[in-house]
Design a protein around this motif. Structure first.
Motif, PDB file in Angstrom:
ATOM      1  N   LYS A  77       0.829  -1.193   0.000  1.00 37.86           N
ATOM      2  CA  LYS A  77       0.000   0.000   0.000  1.00 37.86           C
ATOM      3  C   LYS A  77       0.877   1.262   0.000  1.00 37.86           C
ATOM      4  O   LYS A  77       0.645   2.190  -0.779  1.00 37.86           O
ATOM      5  N   GLN A  80       1.307   4.111  -2.934  1.00 36.63           N
ATOM      6  CA  GLN A  80       1.047   5.537  -2.672  1.00 36.63           C
ATOM      7  C   GLN A  80       2.228   6.397  -3.126  1.00 36.63           C
ATOM      8  O   GLN A  80       2.075   7.572  -3.412  1.00 36.63           O
ATOM      9  N   HIS A  81       3.417   5.801  -3.126  1.00 32.62           N
ATOM     10  CA  HIS A  81       4.620   6.524  -3.544  1.00 32.62           C
ATOM     11  C   HIS A  81       4.926   6.278  -5.025  1.00 32.62           C
ATOM     12  O   HIS A  81       6.045   6.512  -5.475  1.00 32.62           O
TER      13      HIS A  81
END
Length: 151
Positions: free
Chosen positions: A119, A123-124
């Motif tokens: 996750k 997100q990065h």
């Protein structure tokens, strides 16, 4: 999100885990090019990912050994952080399921550690890949986009 140097985050994480690693006969070997690997990130989240991965690697190495951590430019505007352990390895058929919630290969695992890693990396805007050989260990490669620095 802040700009942070991946090298610093790795060194910092390794320092945290070194006492525990030493007690288990595990050495961290760091290989990285002599350049800055600046990414836009939530530092603590990326550190959390590295901690999870290194703890898993340490747990897989009950006879001790080396964990190699490498950092290199992928020449596509990103960098690859790789973690190679000398642990028991993971059977091929389980690799695609790593990172699924509640999927674990550990007796007392929850399967949430790698799910959180996936996750955070997503997100990065990065990716995470696993390669493993039974009895030889596991290689985890995380690709993250580098911040474009003006020279």
């Amino acid at each position: 999100m802040d700009a942070a140097d991946l090298t610093d985050i790795i060194v910092n994480t390794v320092e945290l885990l070194s006492p525990q690693a030493n007690m288990n006969g595990i050495q961290f070997k760091l290989n990285y090019a002599d350049s800055d690997f600046i990414i836009s990130c939530e530092k603590n989240q990326i550190k959390q990912v590295f901690l999870n991965i290194l703890k898993n690697a340490m747990e897989a190495m009950d006879k001790g050994g080396d964990i190699e951590i490498s950092l290199e430019d992928n020449n596509e505007g990103g960098c690859i952080v790789s973690f190679q352990d000398q642990g028991c390895g993971i059977p091929d058929e389980f690799l695609p399921r790593l990172g699924e919630p509640f999927y674990t290969l550990k007796e007392k695992g929850t399967g949430l550690g790698l799910m959180i890693c996936h996750k955070i990396i997503k997100q990065h805007h990065g990716s995470i890949e696993y390669k493993s050989k039974i009895g030889e260990g596991t290689l985890i490669e995380i690709t993250l986009p580098l911040l474009k620095t003006i020279k």
